[in-house]
Design a protein around this motif. Structure first.
Motif, PDB file in Angstrom:
ATOM      1  N   LEU A  84       0.850  -1.193   0.000  1.00  0.00           N
ATOM      2  CA  LEU A  84       0.000   0.000   0.000  1.00  0.00           C
ATOM      3  C   LEU A  84       0.882   1.237   0.000  1.00  0.00           C
ATOM      4  CD1 LEU A  84      -2.587   1.659   0.207  1.00  0.00           C
ATOM      5  CD2 LEU A  84      -2.587   1.200   2.683  1.00  0.00           C
ATOM      6  N   GLU A  85       1.888   1.251   0.843  1.00  0.00           N
ATOM      7  CA  GLU A  85       2.814   2.396   0.884  1.00  0.00           C
ATOM      8  C   GLU A  85       3.461   2.647  -0.470  1.00  0.00           C
ATOM      9  OE1 GLU A  85       5.281   3.720   4.579  1.00  0.00           O
ATOM     10  OE2 GLU A  85       5.721   1.645   4.086  1.00  0.00           O
ATOM     11  N   HIS A  86       3.877   1.591  -1.135  1.00  0.00           N
ATOM     12  CA  HIS A  86       4.518   1.748  -2.442  1.00  0.00           C
ATOM     13  C   HIS A  86       3.569   2.465  -3.407  1.00  0.00           C
ATOM     14  CE1 HIS A  86       7.077   1.033  -5.877  1.00  0.00           C
ATOM     15  NE2 HIS A  86       6.002   0.587  -6.516  1.00  0.00           N
ATOM     16  N   PHE A  87       2.314   2.018  -3.451  1.00  0.00           N
ATOM     17  CA  PHE A  87       1.346   2.674  -4.330  1.00  0.00           C
ATOM     18  C   PHE A  87       1.157   4.142  -3.947  1.00  0.00           C
ATOM     19  CE2 PHE A  87      -3.157   3.970  -4.812  1.00  0.00           C
ATOM     20  CZ  PHE A  87      -3.126   4.203  -6.183  1.00  0.00           C
ATOM     21  N   VAL A  88       0.980   4.422  -2.673  1.00  0.00           N
ATOM     22  CA  VAL A  88       0.696   5.785  -2.211  1.00  0.00           C
ATOM     23  C   VAL A  88       1.866   6.719  -2.474  1.00  0.00           C
ATOM     24  CG1 VAL A  88       0.236   7.205  -0.156  1.00  0.00           C
ATOM     25  CG2 VAL A  88      -1.018   5.056  -0.508  1.00  0.00           C
ATOM     26  N   TRP A  89       3.090   6.280  -2.166  1.00  0.00           N
ATOM     27  CA  TRP A  89       4.233   7.200  -2.162  1.00  0.00           C
ATOM     28  C   TRP A  89       5.179   7.078  -3.345  1.00  0.00           C
ATOM     29  CZ3 TRP A  89       2.524  10.521   0.954  1.00  0.00           C
ATOM     30  CH2 TRP A  89       1.845  10.150   2.107  1.00  0.00           C
ATOM     31  N   ASN A  90       5.101   5.998  -4.146  1.00  0.00           N
ATOM     32  CA  ASN A  90       6.076   5.798  -5.226  1.00  0.00           C
ATOM     33  C   ASN A  90       5.464   5.769  -6.614  1.00  0.00           C
ATOM     34  OD1 ASN A  90       8.230   5.619  -3.454  1.00  0.00           O
ATOM     35  ND2 ASN A  90       8.152   3.399  -3.334  1.00  0.00           N
ATOM     36  N   THR A  91       4.227   6.198  -6.754  1.00  0.00           N
ATOM     37  CA  THR A  91       3.582   6.193  -8.065  1.00  0.00           C
ATOM     38  C   THR A  91       2.967   7.563  -8.341  1.00  0.00           C
ATOM     39  OG1 THR A  91       1.382   5.530  -7.293  1.00  0.00           O
ATOM     40  CG2 THR A  91       2.976   3.735  -7.746  1.00  0.00           C
ATOM     41  N   LEU A  92       2.286   7.666  -9.457  1.00  0.00           N
ATOM     42  CA  LEU A  92       1.579   8.886  -9.829  1.00  0.00           C
ATOM     43  C   LEU A  92       0.605   9.329  -8.739  1.00  0.00           C
ATOM     44  CD1 LEU A  92       0.942  10.956 -12.069  1.00  0.00           C
ATOM     45  CD2 LEU A  92      -0.760   9.329 -12.927  1.00  0.00           C
ATOM     46  N   HIS A  93       0.116   8.388  -7.946  1.00  0.00           N
ATOM     47  CA  HIS A  93      -0.804   8.726  -6.861  1.00  0.00           C
ATOM     48  C   HIS A  93      -0.230   9.834  -5.979  1.00  0.00           C
ATOM     49  CE1 HIS A  93      -2.441   8.365  -2.782  1.00  0.00           C
ATOM     50  NE2 HIS A  93      -3.573   8.010  -3.361  1.00  0.00           N
ATOM     51  N   ARG A  94       1.067   9.782  -5.702  1.00  0.00           N
ATOM     52  CA  ARG A  94       1.675  10.767  -4.804  1.00  0.00           C
ATOM     53  C   ARG A  94       1.524  12.190  -5.339  1.00  0.00           C
ATOM     54  NH1 ARG A  94       7.828  11.474  -2.447  1.00  0.00           N
ATOM     55  NH2 ARG A  94       7.280  13.226  -1.137  1.00  0.00           N
ATOM     56  N   GLN A  95       1.650  12.377  -6.645  1.00  0.00           N
ATOM     57  CA  GLN A  95       1.515  13.719  -7.217  1.00  0.00           C
ATOM     58  C   GLN A  95       0.125  14.298  -6.940  1.00  0.00           C
ATOM     59  OE1 GLN A  95       2.665  13.781 -11.350  1.00  0.00           O
ATOM     60  NE2 GLN A  95       4.381  12.413 -10.948  1.00  0.00           N
ATOM     61  N   PHE A  96      -0.884  13.447  -7.030  1.00  0.00           N
ATOM     62  CA  PHE A  96      -2.243  13.921  -6.752  1.00  0.00           C
ATOM     63  C   PHE A  96      -2.455  14.105  -5.255  1.00  0.00           C
ATOM     64  CE2 PHE A  96      -2.595  12.810 -11.090  1.00  0.00           C
ATOM     65  CZ  PHE A  96      -3.539  13.699 -11.583  1.00  0.00           C
ATOM     66  N   TYR A  97      -1.870  13.229  -4.449  1.00  0.00           N
ATOM     67  CA  TYR A  97      -1.947  13.383  -2.993  1.00  0.00           C
ATOM     68  C   TYR A  97      -1.350  14.721  -2.569  1.00  0.00           C
ATOM     69  CZ  TYR A  97      -0.946  12.727   1.946  1.00  0.00           C
ATOM     70  OH  TYR A  97      -0.872  12.902   3.297  1.00  0.00           O
ATOM     71  N   GLU A  98      -0.222  15.070  -3.126  1.00  0.00           N
ATOM     72  CA  GLU A  98       0.453  16.309  -2.753  1.00  0.00           C
ATOM     73  C   GLU A  98      -0.336  17.549  -3.169  1.00  0.00           C
ATOM     74  OE1 GLU A  98       4.353  15.731  -4.413  1.00  0.00           O
ATOM     75  OE2 GLU A  98       5.046  14.682  -2.617  1.00  0.00           O
ATOM     76  N   ARG A  99      -1.242  17.395  -4.121  1.00  0.00           N
ATOM     77  CA  ARG A  99      -2.053  18.521  -4.590  1.00  0.00           C
ATOM     78  C   ARG A  99      -3.460  18.515  -3.983  1.00  0.00           C
ATOM     79  NH1 ARG A  99      -2.192  18.533 -10.787  1.00  0.00           N
ATOM     80  NH2 ARG A  99      -3.299  20.460 -10.353  1.00  0.00           N
ATOM     81  N   ARG A 100      -3.708  17.676  -2.984  1.00  0.00           N
ATOM     82  CA  ARG A 100      -5.062  17.512  -2.441  1.00  0.00           C
ATOM     83  C   ARG A 100      -5.677  18.813  -1.952  1.00  0.00           C
ATOM     84  NH1 ARG A 100      -1.323  16.001   1.016  1.00  0.00           N
ATOM     85  NH2 ARG A 100      -1.528  16.318   3.254  1.00  0.00           N
ATOM     86  N   ALA A 101      -4.876  19.762  -1.495  1.00  0.00           N
ATOM     87  CA  ALA A 101      -5.425  21.038  -0.999  1.00  0.00           C
ATOM     88  C   ALA A 101      -6.107  21.834  -2.109  1.00  0.00           C
ATOM     89  CB  ALA A 101      -4.325  21.872  -0.348  1.00  0.00           C
ATOM     90  N   GLU A 102      -5.784  21.553  -3.362  1.00  0.00           N
ATOM     91  CA  GLU A 102      -6.440  22.233  -4.485  1.00  0.00           C
ATOM     92  C   GLU A 102      -7.886  21.779  -4.651  1.00  0.00           C
ATOM     93  OE1 GLU A 102      -4.246  22.023  -8.199  1.00  0.00           O
ATOM     94  OE2 GLU A 102      -2.378  21.767  -7.062  1.00  0.00           O
TER      95      GLU A 102
END
Length: 166
Positions: A84-102
């Motif tokens: 789960l961590e790999h998906f959250v932090w090492n894939t394209l998912h992270r880019q969207f996670y980092e922009r969640r405040a938008e």
């Protein structure tokens, strides 16, 4: 490895969009849902995901938590903490996670919870919301926990970004 014999790791993440799902302010997020969800489903360790209607670009947005159409949820099951961590932090998912405040409001309470489920169990949204409430009321325990409670959550400690309001 972050596994519990005979169990899988369930996670619920909820958020409240800053605007309705058809509003231009959340269009980029809505347009990426199928891509990100599809990526997750193809990842090693992915077991199951609560599905919405199946309509393109809707994800689980039909699950109106508390009757509010701007609340969206993601409920998945994985075979280990590390995957789960790999998906959250090492894939394209992270880019969207980092922009969640938008795209998402800052919630006053807990919005993320994990717990172990027996292999083959597909948790319901009601079960997941009960775990989230338990975590908020009692703190992390074997019944309901967050990344910080998991010793194995190495990538979370290294790569997560904190909400600006914290």
């Amino acid at each position: 490895m972050g596994v519990k014999p005979g169990h899988h790791l369930a996670e619920l993440n909820i958020g409240r969009l800053v605007a309705p799902t058809d509003d231009p302010r959340v269009a980029e997020f809505m347009a990426a849902l199928d891509r990100i969800n599809g990526l997750g489903k193809r990842m090693p360790g992915f077991v199951w995901m609560m599905e919405g209607s199946g309509e393109p670009g809707t994800g689980n947005t039909e699950t109106k938590l508390e009757g509010d159409p701007r609340f969206v949820s993601n409920l998945t099951v994985w075979d280990s903490v590390e995957r789960l961590e790999h998906f959250v932090w090492n894939t394209l998912h992270r880019q969207f996670y980092e922009r969640r405040a938008e795209w998402f409001e800052v919630l006053g309470g807990m919005h993320f919870v994990m717990w172990w489920v027996p292999e083959g169990h597909e948790p319901t949204i009601d079960e997941a919301m009960e775990r989230l409430a338990h975590l908020e009321q009692h703190g992390a325990s074997a019944h309901a926990f967050d990344w910080a409670w998991l010793k194995e959550a190495r990538l979370w400690r290294e790569r997560s970004c904190r909400v600006a309001a914290e």
